[in-house]
Design a protein around this motif. Structure first.
Motif, PDB file in Angstrom:
ATOM      1  N   ILE A  27      10.652 -20.082  66.226  1.00  0.00           N
ATOM      2  CA  ILE A  27      11.043 -18.667  66.176  1.00  0.00           C
ATOM      3  C   ILE A  27       9.794 -17.835  65.901  1.00  0.00           C
ATOM      4  N   GLY A  28       8.927 -18.360  65.048  1.00  0.00           N
ATOM      5  CA  GLY A  28       7.611 -17.768  64.828  1.00  0.00           C
ATOM      6  C   GLY A  28       7.583 -16.403  64.179  1.00  0.00           C
ATOM      7  N   ASP A  60       7.621  -9.623  59.247  1.00  0.00           N
ATOM      8  CA  ASP A  60       7.414  -9.062  60.586  1.00  0.00           C
ATOM      9  C   ASP A  60       8.593  -8.194  60.994  1.00  0.00           C
ATOM     10  N   CYS A  61       9.774  -8.518  60.457  1.00  0.00           N
ATOM     11  CA  CYS A  61      11.000  -7.822  60.829  1.00  0.00           C
ATOM     12  C   CYS A  61      11.882  -7.716  59.583  1.00  0.00           C
ATOM     13  N   LYS A  91      20.012  -1.706  60.364  1.00  0.00           N
ATOM     14  CA  LYS A  91      18.687  -1.095  60.474  1.00  0.00           C
ATOM     15  C   LYS A  91      17.622  -2.181  60.622  1.00  0.00           C
ATOM     16  N   VAL A  92      16.749  -1.971  61.605  1.00  0.00           N
ATOM     17  CA  VAL A  92      15.688  -2.934  61.878  1.00  0.00           C
ATOM     18  C   VAL A  92      14.351  -2.223  61.746  1.00  0.00           C
ATOM     19  N   ALA A  93      13.481  -2.735  60.874  1.00  0.00           N
ATOM     20  CA  ALA A  93      12.135  -2.180  60.717  1.00  0.00           C
ATOM     21  C   ALA A  93      11.142  -3.245  61.146  1.00  0.00           C
ATOM     22  N   MET A  97      12.126  -6.733  68.481  1.00  0.00           N
ATOM     23  CA  MET A  97      12.425  -7.860  69.373  1.00  0.00           C
ATOM     24  C   MET A  97      12.735  -9.134  68.572  1.00  0.00           C
ATOM     25  N   LEU A  98      12.155  -9.239  67.387  1.00  0.00           N
ATOM     26  CA  LEU A  98      12.409 -10.413  66.554  1.00  0.00           C
ATOM     27  C   LEU A  98      13.852 -10.445  66.052  1.00  0.00           C
TER      28      LEU A  98
END
Length: 109
Positions: A27-28, A60-61, A91-93, A97-98
């Motif tokens: 998934i990285g 990262d996300c 909510k995504v910060a 894309m992750l």
């Protein structure tokens, strides 16, 4: 059926990540899950992971969602994920894309 969110992040997900360690690392990414009313968890499924632990770390996300909306997300990630996102309840910060890769993360058993 309602999911025990604390059990999911404190027991079930860490165990599943250990069982699927090599695949999880593909998934990285590093995620911060903030579930209002339940707690905060840091999930590392990058080359340094896999780890799922309580607390907050740079990620990262970052996903922020209310506990009741997280229940809907777990029940039907495909349909409810977009619906909650566009309604402003998911909510995504960071790298959005992750967020799409989270379904793989929660598919481990």
């Amino acid at each position: 059926m309602a999911v025990d969110i604390k059990k999911l992040f404190n027991e079930e997900l860490p165990a599943a990540l250990q069982k699927n360690a090599e695949d999880a690392k593909t998934i990285g990414a590093k995620y911060q899950m903030n579930i209002t009313g339940e707690g905060e968890w840091f999930i590392d499924v990058s080359s340094t992971g896999p780890v799922c632990k309580a607390g907050s770390e740079p990620a990262d996300c970052t996903i922020t969602i209310a506990a009741e909306d997280f229940q809907k997300l777990v029940e039907n990630p495909q349909a409810n994920g977009m619906q909650l996102f566009f309604a402003g309840k998911l909510k995504v910060a960071g790298n959005q894309m992750l967020a799409m890769k989270l379904q793989k993360l929660f598919s481990y058993k």
